[in-house]
Design a protein around this motif. Structure first.
Motif, PDB file in Angstrom:
ATOM      1  N   LYS A 108       0.835  -1.203   0.000  1.00 41.00           N
ATOM      2  CA  LYS A 108       0.000   0.000   0.000  1.00 41.00           C
ATOM      3  C   LYS A 108       0.872   1.255   0.000  1.00 41.00           C
ATOM      4  O   LYS A 108       1.787   1.395   0.805  1.00 41.00           O
ATOM      5  CB  LYS A 108      -0.937   0.011   1.212  1.00 41.00           C
ATOM      6  N   VAL A 109       0.555   2.175  -0.924  1.00 37.24           N
ATOM      7  CA  VAL A 109       1.291   3.432  -1.054  1.00 37.24           C
ATOM      8  C   VAL A 109       0.297   4.576  -0.864  1.00 37.24           C
ATOM      9  O   VAL A 109      -0.766   4.610  -1.511  1.00 37.24           O
ATOM     10  CB  VAL A 109       1.964   3.549  -2.439  1.00 37.24           C
ATOM     11  N   THR A 110       0.644   5.541   0.010  1.00 34.50           N
ATOM     12  CA  THR A 110      -0.253   6.662   0.313  1.00 34.50           C
ATOM     13  C   THR A 110       0.462   7.977   0.026  1.00 34.50           C
ATOM     14  O   THR A 110       1.618   8.169   0.398  1.00 34.50           O
ATOM     15  CB  THR A 110      -0.694   6.633   1.785  1.00 34.50           C
ATOM     16  N   LEU A 111      -0.243   8.889  -0.652  1.00 34.95           N
ATOM     17  CA  LEU A 111       0.277  10.232  -0.935  1.00 34.95           C
ATOM     18  C   LEU A 111      -0.616  11.251  -0.234  1.00 34.95           C
ATOM     19  O   LEU A 111      -1.849  11.183  -0.330  1.00 34.95           O
ATOM     20  CB  LEU A 111       0.307  10.499  -2.444  1.00 34.95           C
ATOM     21  N   THR A 112       0.019  12.215   0.475  1.00 37.05           N
ATOM     22  CA  THR A 112      -0.723  13.213   1.244  1.00 37.05           C
ATOM     23  C   THR A 112      -0.195  14.613   0.917  1.00 37.05           C
ATOM     24  O   THR A 112       1.025  14.836   0.911  1.00 37.05           O
ATOM     25  CB  THR A 112      -0.584  12.967   2.762  1.00 37.05           C
ATOM     26  N   ILE A 113      -1.132  15.559   0.666  1.00 36.97           N
ATOM     27  CA  ILE A 113      -0.789  16.967   0.462  1.00 36.97           C
ATOM     28  C   ILE A 113      -1.613  17.774   1.468  1.00 36.97           C
ATOM     29  O   ILE A 113      -2.862  17.754   1.398  1.00 36.97           O
ATOM     30  CB  ILE A 113      -1.095  17.428  -0.974  1.00 36.97           C
ATOM     31  N   PRO A 114      -0.988  18.483   2.412  1.00 35.24           N
ATOM     32  CA  PRO A 114      -1.749  19.282   3.391  1.00 35.24           C
ATOM     33  C   PRO A 114      -2.571  20.360   2.685  1.00 35.24           C
ATOM     34  O   PRO A 114      -2.103  21.019   1.741  1.00 35.24           O
ATOM     35  CB  PRO A 114      -0.660  19.902   4.271  1.00 35.24           C
ATOM     36  N   LYS A 115      -3.789  20.564   3.187  1.00 33.58           N
ATOM     37  CA  LYS A 115      -4.672  21.575   2.606  1.00 33.58           C
ATOM     38  C   LYS A 115      -5.827  21.820   3.567  1.00 33.58           C
ATOM     39  O   LYS A 115      -6.344  20.879   4.178  1.00 33.58           O
ATOM     40  CB  LYS A 115      -5.209  21.103   1.243  1.00 33.58           C
ATOM     41  N   ASP A 116      -6.202  23.106   3.703  1.00 36.69           N
ATOM     42  CA  ASP A 116      -7.358  23.450   4.538  1.00 36.69           C
ATOM     43  C   ASP A 116      -8.621  23.484   3.676  1.00 36.69           C
ATOM     44  O   ASP A 116      -8.596  23.948   2.538  1.00 36.69           O
ATOM     45  CB  ASP A 116      -7.144  24.820   5.193  1.00 36.69           C
ATOM     46  N   PRO A 117      -9.733  23.032   4.198  1.00 35.34           N
ATOM     47  CA  PRO A 117      -9.926  22.481   5.545  1.00 35.34           C
ATOM     48  C   PRO A 117      -9.643  20.979   5.610  1.00 35.34           C
ATOM     49  O   PRO A 117      -9.694  20.389   6.691  1.00 35.34           O
ATOM     50  CB  PRO A 117     -11.408  22.750   5.801  1.00 35.34           C
ATOM     51  N   LYS A 118      -9.370  20.349   4.446  1.00 36.43           N
ATOM     52  CA  LYS A 118      -9.184  18.905   4.446  1.00 36.43           C
ATOM     53  C   LYS A 118      -8.006  18.568   3.543  1.00 36.43           C
ATOM     54  O   LYS A 118      -7.942  19.010   2.392  1.00 36.43           O
ATOM     55  CB  LYS A 118     -10.463  18.218   3.931  1.00 36.43           C
ATOM     56  N   PRO A 119      -7.053  17.783   4.030  1.00 36.29           N
ATOM     57  CA  PRO A 119      -5.887  17.441   3.212  1.00 36.29           C
ATOM     58  C   PRO A 119      -6.275  16.506   2.063  1.00 36.29           C
ATOM     59  O   PRO A 119      -7.305  15.820   2.098  1.00 36.29           O
ATOM     60  CB  PRO A 119      -4.952  16.750   4.202  1.00 36.29           C
ATOM     61  N   ILE A 120      -5.427  16.488   1.047  1.00 36.23           N
ATOM     62  CA  ILE A 120      -5.595  15.552  -0.070  1.00 36.23           C
ATOM     63  C   ILE A 120      -4.883  14.260   0.299  1.00 36.23           C
ATOM     64  O   ILE A 120      -3.671  14.242   0.529  1.00 36.23           O
ATOM     65  CB  ILE A 120      -4.998  16.136  -1.363  1.00 36.23           C
ATOM     66  N   VAL A 121      -5.625  13.174   0.372  1.00 32.47           N
ATOM     67  CA  VAL A 121      -5.057  11.872   0.738  1.00 32.47           C
ATOM     68  C   VAL A 121      -5.520  10.842  -0.292  1.00 32.47           C
ATOM     69  O   VAL A 121      -6.725  10.644  -0.483  1.00 32.47           O
ATOM     70  CB  VAL A 121      -5.484  11.434   2.150  1.00 32.47           C
ATOM     71  N   LYS A 122      -4.560  10.181  -0.935  1.00 30.83           N
ATOM     72  CA  LYS A 122      -4.878   9.156  -1.934  1.00 30.83           C
ATOM     73  C   LYS A 122      -4.028   7.919  -1.672  1.00 30.83           C
ATOM     74  O   LYS A 122      -2.851   8.026  -1.310  1.00 30.83           O
ATOM     75  CB  LYS A 122      -4.639   9.682  -3.345  1.00 30.83           C
ATOM     76  N   THR A 123      -4.632   6.743  -1.877  1.00 26.94           N
ATOM     77  CA  THR A 123      -3.944   5.481  -1.621  1.00 26.94           C
ATOM     78  C   THR A 123      -4.103   4.538  -2.808  1.00 26.94           C
ATOM     79  O   THR A 123      -5.196   4.408  -3.378  1.00 26.94           O
ATOM     80  CB  THR A 123      -4.509   4.801  -0.365  1.00 26.94           C
ATOM     81  N   LEU A 124      -3.003   3.894  -3.190  1.00 28.39           N
ATOM     82  CA  LEU A 124      -3.014   2.877  -4.239  1.00 28.39           C
ATOM     83  C   LEU A 124      -2.243   1.661  -3.753  1.00 28.39           C
ATOM     84  O   LEU A 124      -1.479   1.740  -2.781  1.00 28.39           O
ATOM     85  CB  LEU A 124      -2.388   3.429  -5.525  1.00 28.39           C
ATOM     86  N   VAL A 125      -2.441   0.535  -4.424  1.00 30.80           N
ATOM     87  CA  VAL A 125      -1.816  -0.720  -4.020  1.00 30.80           C
ATOM     88  C   VAL A 125      -1.031  -1.309  -5.192  1.00 30.80           C
ATOM     89  O   VAL A 125      -1.535  -1.388  -6.315  1.00 30.80           O
ATOM     90  CB  VAL A 125      -2.867  -1.735  -3.524  1.00 30.80           C
ATOM     91  N   ILE A 126       0.197  -1.735  -4.915  1.00 32.01           N
ATOM     92  CA  ILE A 126       0.996  -2.488  -5.878  1.00 32.01           C
ATOM     93  C   ILE A 126       0.718  -3.966  -5.629  1.00 32.01           C
ATOM     94  O   ILE A 126       1.033  -4.482  -4.551  1.00 32.01           O
ATOM     95  CB  ILE A 126       2.493  -2.184  -5.720  1.00 32.01           C
TER      96      ILE A 126
END
Length: 384
Positions: A311-329
């Motif tokens: 599982k690989v997760t990418l996060t970008i902080p942002k108000d009011p809600k961060p950008i969070v995306k997850t993908l699987v190899i």
């Protein structure tokens, strides 16, 4: 009386019967002119007294012809519409079977890449998959395709039967190699069955999709799509070496052992797309926030064993809600690097420094997790 006198008398009698042409005709009084004798130039032309019946007859004939033409057009339209509907119904039905079969292939890929999978669970799952695939063959056989689609439908049935054979062969191969010692030989035996699954995708395309598309063209039917069906969507378990690694992992889980040897995964690189800019953990990167902005993350298997479902997760902080995306190899072999791509777009925060954080979940038995997490300073700007 003399003979001469008799002749004179006879002549006079004859003359009285036929009046000379110069005599005045008998007065006809008030009789209508139409009943009078013919003039010197013969009979006069007389127009019909009333044209209404004739015009009505012509109008009725024209209306009848119009109705016949309209009826023919309507019948032809109904026939064409009914024909198109028959093809649409058939393609919908065979498409449902093909989609269900493709989902079964995805389930197989997920099964083979499940951490901790043992032989007993694998055998039970494969048995269920075989029964499901057999039901799909029967559904395709029970369809009533339009005449020209009979041959393409046979191609679809053949493809589905290859999937039954491949799944049943995989189940048998795993059973027969359960106590074997040679992983390479086991991988070859398993690969021979996976070849049937790969062949099923080719047969679906060549024996169903291509001829079915030709039938629609020949029949003049437009606006309908011939469904596809891909059973093997992950090529990673199609090679003998990959299957040998899967076999070793399953055998290890079946004996109740814990992961041995060196296991590990780590971030190999992160780059912005479509620009291709490599991100750095020490230097700020300015990135144009375009509509198709994405981030590609490369992950390396740093251990000695095949790893699955990373599982690989990418996060970008942002108000009011961060950008969070997850993908699987799904699967990765030792020393191999595989990538996943996160589509972001223009949702990012503009004009201020922020970070792109990447996390790679540790694999079972991994002890060094220093390279499983990284933060990359970036600033997003509006594209010029």
């Amino acid at each position: 009386m003399s003979t001469r006198d008799d002749d004179i008398l006879d002549f006079d009698f004859f003359e009285e019967k036929d009046a000379p042409s110069w005599e005045e005709p008998e007065d006809l009084g008030d009789e209508p002119p139409a009943r009078r004798g013919r003039g010197p130039s013969g009979p006069r032309f007389q127009a019909p007294r009333n044209l209404t019946p004739l015009l009505r007859l012509i109008a009725l004939i024209a209306l009848a012809i119009l109705l016949v033409v309209l009826l023919a057009v309507w019948v032809e339209g109904c026939t064409s519409e009914a024909k198109t509907q028959r093809y649409e119904n058939y393609l919908s039905d065979i498409g449902a079977v093909g989609n269900a079969s493709a989902r079964l292939g995805q389930q197989l890929g997920t099964l083979l890449t499940t951490p901790g999978l043992n032989q007993e669970d694998l055998d039970a799952k494969l048995g269920g998959y075989v029964q499901t695939a057999e039901n799909q063959v029967r559904k395709a056989e029970d369809l009533a395709p339009p005449g020209p689609m009979v041959a393409p439908n046979e191609g679809a049935i053949e493809s589905l039967q290859y999937r039954v054979n491949g799944l049943r062969g995989l189940q048998t191969a795993f059973q027969e190699t359960a106590t074997a010692d040679d992983a390479a030989a086991a991988g070859e035996q398993l690969a021979a069955q996976v070849d049937r699954l790969l062949a099923s995708d080719v047969i679906w395309t060549d024996s169903f999709q291509v001829p079915a598309t030709a039938v629609l063209k020949d029949e003049g039917i437009e606006g309908l799509d011939v469904p596809s069906s891909e059973f093997v969507s992950v090529d990673d378990f199609a090679s003998p070496s990959a299957l040998a690694a899967i076999w070793r992992r399953i055998q290890g889980a079946s004996t109740g052992g814990t992961p041995t040897g060196l296991h590990g995964s780590g971030i190999a690189y992160v780059k912005a797309l479509p620009s291709g800019q490599l991100l750095s953990t020490t230097t700020e990167t300015t990135i144009d926030a375009v509509d198709n902005l994405a981030f590609e993350v490369g992950v390396e298997d740093t251990g000695e064993s095949q790893e699955v479902r990373i599982k690989v997760t990418l996060t970008i902080p942002k108000d009011p809600k961060p950008i969070v995306k997850t993908l699987v190899i799904p699967i990765i072999d030792p020393g191999e690097t595989k990538s996943v791509t996160f589509k972001i777009g223009t949702l990012v925060p503009f004009g201020t420094q922020t970070t792109v954080k990447v996390d790679v979940d540790p694999v079972p038995g991994e002890t060094n997790t220093a390279n499983n997490t990284a933060e990359y300073p970036v600033i997003f700007s509006l594209a010029q």
